[in-house]
Scaffold this motif. Structure first.
Motif, PDB file in Angstrom:
ATOM      1  N   ILE A  52      79.710 -29.929  53.286  1.00  0.00           N
ATOM      2  CA  ILE A  52      79.730 -30.767  52.083  1.00  0.00           C
ATOM      3  C   ILE A  52      78.947 -30.087  50.969  1.00  0.00           C
ATOM      4  CG2 ILE A  52      78.892 -32.950  51.098  1.00  0.00           C
ATOM      5  CD1 ILE A  52      79.550 -34.232  53.856  1.00  0.00           C
ATOM      6  N   ALA A  53      77.771 -29.565  51.290  1.00  0.00           N
ATOM      7  CA  ALA A  53      76.954 -28.894  50.273  1.00  0.00           C
ATOM      8  C   ALA A  53      77.715 -27.713  49.677  1.00  0.00           C
ATOM      9  CB  ALA A  53      75.629 -28.433  50.877  1.00  0.00           C
ATOM     10  N   LYS A  54      78.402 -26.951  50.524  1.00  0.00           N
ATOM     11  CA  LYS A  54      79.189 -25.820  50.028  1.00  0.00           C
ATOM     12  C   LYS A  54      80.299 -26.307  49.102  1.00  0.00           C
ATOM     13  CE  LYS A  54      78.622 -22.845  54.047  1.00  0.00           C
ATOM     14  NZ  LYS A  54      79.310 -22.373  55.249  1.00  0.00           N
ATOM     15  N   SER A  55      80.950 -27.404  49.484  1.00  0.00           N
ATOM     16  CA  SER A  55      82.072 -27.890  48.668  1.00  0.00           C
ATOM     17  C   SER A  55      81.591 -28.437  47.326  1.00  0.00           C
ATOM     18  CB  SER A  55      82.882 -28.945  49.420  1.00  0.00           C
ATOM     19  OG  SER A  55      82.238 -30.190  49.419  1.00  0.00           O
ATOM     20  N   LEU A  56      80.307 -28.778  47.227  1.00  0.00           N
ATOM     21  CA  LEU A  56      79.773 -29.291  45.967  1.00  0.00           C
ATOM     22  C   LEU A  56      79.310 -28.183  45.029  1.00  0.00           C
ATOM     23  CD1 LEU A  56      77.711 -32.328  47.279  1.00  0.00           C
ATOM     24  CD2 LEU A  56      79.910 -32.364  46.104  1.00  0.00           C
ATOM     25  N   SER A  57      79.166 -26.991  45.538  1.00  0.00           N
ATOM     26  CA  SER A  57      78.675 -25.880  44.733  1.00  0.00           C
ATOM     27  C   SER A  57      79.716 -25.466  43.703  1.00  0.00           C
ATOM     28  CB  SER A  57      78.338 -24.700  45.645  1.00  0.00           C
ATOM     29  OG  SER A  57      78.294 -23.509  44.904  1.00  0.00           O
ATOM     30  N   HIS A 109      87.006 -19.489  43.826  1.00  0.00           N
ATOM     31  CA  HIS A 109      88.271 -19.769  44.505  1.00  0.00           C
ATOM     32  C   HIS A 109      89.268 -20.378  43.517  1.00  0.00           C
ATOM     33  CE1 HIS A 109      85.469 -19.701  47.925  1.00  0.00           C
ATOM     34  NE2 HIS A 109      86.500 -19.321  48.632  1.00  0.00           N
ATOM     35  N   THR A 110      90.540 -20.305  43.872  1.00  0.00           N
ATOM     36  CA  THR A 110      91.533 -21.012  43.068  1.00  0.00           C
ATOM     37  C   THR A 110      91.409 -22.498  43.383  1.00  0.00           C
ATOM     38  OG1 THR A 110      93.289 -20.928  44.725  1.00  0.00           O
ATOM     39  CG2 THR A 110      93.119 -19.029  43.208  1.00  0.00           C
ATOM     40  N   LEU A 111      91.982 -23.329  42.537  1.00  0.00           N
ATOM     41  CA  LEU A 111      91.960 -24.770  42.781  1.00  0.00           C
ATOM     42  C   LEU A 111      92.650 -25.090  44.097  1.00  0.00           C
ATOM     43  CD1 LEU A 111      91.258 -27.633  41.864  1.00  0.00           C
ATOM     44  CD2 LEU A 111      93.434 -27.662  40.626  1.00  0.00           C
ATOM     45  N   THR A 112      93.783 -24.461  44.350  1.00  0.00           N
ATOM     46  CA  THR A 112      94.518 -24.710  45.595  1.00  0.00           C
ATOM     47  C   THR A 112      93.667 -24.347  46.807  1.00  0.00           C
ATOM     48  OG1 THR A 112      96.614 -24.330  44.473  1.00  0.00           O
ATOM     49  CG2 THR A 112      96.642 -24.202  46.862  1.00  0.00           C
ATOM     50  N   GLU A 113      92.963 -23.214  46.742  1.00  0.00           N
ATOM     51  CA  GLU A 113      92.097 -22.816  47.862  1.00  0.00           C
ATOM     52  C   GLU A 113      90.977 -23.829  48.070  1.00  0.00           C
ATOM     53  OE1 GLU A 113      92.446 -17.925  47.509  1.00  0.00           O
ATOM     54  OE2 GLU A 113      90.878 -18.985  46.403  1.00  0.00           O
ATOM     55  N   SER A 114      90.369 -24.291  46.980  1.00  0.00           N
ATOM     56  CA  SER A 114      89.275 -25.260  47.083  1.00  0.00           C
ATOM     57  C   SER A 114      89.758 -26.571  47.685  1.00  0.00           C
ATOM     58  CB  SER A 114      88.644 -25.507  45.712  1.00  0.00           C
ATOM     59  OG  SER A 114      88.046 -24.334  45.228  1.00  0.00           O
ATOM     60  N   ILE A 115      90.911 -27.051  47.241  1.00  0.00           N
ATOM     61  CA  ILE A 115      91.468 -28.294  47.792  1.00  0.00           C
ATOM     62  C   ILE A 115      91.813 -28.096  49.265  1.00  0.00           C
ATOM     63  CG2 ILE A 115      93.430 -29.896  47.696  1.00  0.00           C
ATOM     64  CD1 ILE A 115      93.372 -29.516  44.605  1.00  0.00           C
ATOM     65  N   SER A 116      92.380 -26.948  49.608  1.00  0.00           N
ATOM     66  CA  SER A 116      92.737 -26.660  51.010  1.00  0.00           C
ATOM     67  C   SER A 116      91.496 -26.647  51.899  1.00  0.00           C
ATOM     68  CB  SER A 116      93.464 -25.327  51.122  1.00  0.00           C
ATOM     69  OG  SER A 116      94.710 -25.408  50.476  1.00  0.00           O
ATOM     70  N   GLN A 117      90.403 -26.063  51.404  1.00  0.00           N
ATOM     71  CA  GLN A 117      89.154 -26.056  52.177  1.00  0.00           C
ATOM     72  C   GLN A 117      88.646 -27.475  52.392  1.00  0.00           C
ATOM     73  OE1 GLN A 117      86.436 -23.526  50.022  1.00  0.00           O
ATOM     74  NE2 GLN A 117      87.161 -21.675  51.042  1.00  0.00           N
ATOM     75  N   GLU A 118      88.726 -28.290  51.362  1.00  0.00           N
ATOM     76  CA  GLU A 118      88.272 -29.683  51.468  1.00  0.00           C
ATOM     77  C   GLU A 118      89.138 -30.441  52.480  1.00  0.00           C
ATOM     78  OE1 GLU A 118      85.628 -32.849  50.088  1.00  0.00           O
ATOM     79  OE2 GLU A 118      85.558 -30.698  50.350  1.00  0.00           O
ATOM     80  N   ILE A 119      90.431 -30.200  52.455  1.00  0.00           N
ATOM     81  CA  ILE A 119      91.339 -30.847  53.415  1.00  0.00           C
ATOM     82  C   ILE A 119      90.983 -30.432  54.838  1.00  0.00           C
ATOM     83  CG2 ILE A 119      93.735 -30.875  54.236  1.00  0.00           C
ATOM     84  CD1 ILE A 119      94.573 -30.849  51.235  1.00  0.00           C
ATOM     85  N   ARG A 120      90.749 -29.138  55.052  1.00  0.00           N
ATOM     86  CA  ARG A 120      90.377 -28.670  56.398  1.00  0.00           C
ATOM     87  C   ARG A 120      89.076 -29.326  56.849  1.00  0.00           C
ATOM     88  NH1 ARG A 120      92.397 -23.830  54.368  1.00  0.00           N
ATOM     89  NH2 ARG A 120      90.329 -23.013  53.871  1.00  0.00           N
ATOM     90  N   ARG A 121      88.110 -29.427  55.944  1.00  0.00           N
ATOM     91  CA  ARG A 121      86.827 -30.052  56.283  1.00  0.00           C
ATOM     92  C   ARG A 121      87.026 -31.500  56.716  1.00  0.00           C
ATOM     93  NH1 ARG A 121      83.154 -33.339  54.318  1.00  0.00           N
ATOM     94  NH2 ARG A 121      84.169 -33.690  52.333  1.00  0.00           N
ATOM     95  N   ILE A 122      87.815 -32.241  55.953  1.00  0.00           N
ATOM     96  CA  ILE A 122      88.045 -33.655  56.280  1.00  0.00           C
ATOM     97  C   ILE A 122      88.849 -33.782  57.573  1.00  0.00           C
ATOM     98  CG2 ILE A 122      89.207 -35.774  55.527  1.00  0.00           C
ATOM     99  CD1 ILE A 122      88.420 -34.888  52.614  1.00  0.00           C
TER     100      ILE A 122
END
Length: 170
Positions: free
Chosen positions: A29-34, A41-54
């Protein structure tokens, strides 16, 4: 006595495992808030990482599809777009009782279009926006305006919810 020690040992092992998982989740979560990390990262990469985390949490299943060639957004647009998607996910996790979420990211000629649909309980958006509790929804709508975009929320009790976000390229 030996059986009690064995049970206590298992309990301690379970607590340690739970703490370890919670720490990993907190780091993610802390990483995703940075915002620095988001900018690299691209927006798509950031959203994909968040999806994987959830999805790793096991509470809900999110799938995504991307259409079109990713176009560059201004850094502030990318950051705010990501925060709107995050807020949408958090609202679903907290309130929707959904089992499935579908995210569509479409890079169109003039607009980026993000759609998030959940199969949850649904609600009346007008009533929710009037309440003080509807701050998450109000934040999404305000953030979209801040970056020259628009957002809309459509939902009905018992029919799930769709969040639509449109952002013009800078």
């Amino acid at each position: 006595l030996e059986q009690r020690q064995h049970i206590e040992g298992e309990l301690i092992a379970n607590v340690k495992e739970s703490i370890s998982q919670a720490m990993t989740e907190l780091r993610d979560i802390a990483k995703s808030l940075s915002s620095e990390r988001l900018q690299s990262h691209t927006l798509t990469e950031s959203i994909s990482q968040e999806i994987r985390r959830i999805n790793r949490s096991g509470f809900i299943r999110i799938t995504a599809d991307v259409d079109g060639t990713e176009k560059k957004l201004a850094d502030h647009q990318k950051l705010i777009a990501f925060r709107m998607v995050q807020e949408g996910f958090q609202n679903i996790i907290k309130h929707a009782k959904a089992s499935e979420v579908k995210v569509s990211i479409r890079y169109q000629e003039e607009w980026l279009h993000i759609s998030i649909f959940d199969n949850g309980t649904g609600f009346n958006p007008e009533e929710e926006l009037k309440k003080r509790g509807g701050l998450g929804l109000q934040n999404i709508l305000r953030r979209a305006e801040l970056i020259g975009g628009k957002a809309s929320i459509s939902s009905r009790p018992g029919e799930g919810t769709t969040l639509e976000i449109q952002i013009a390229y800078a």
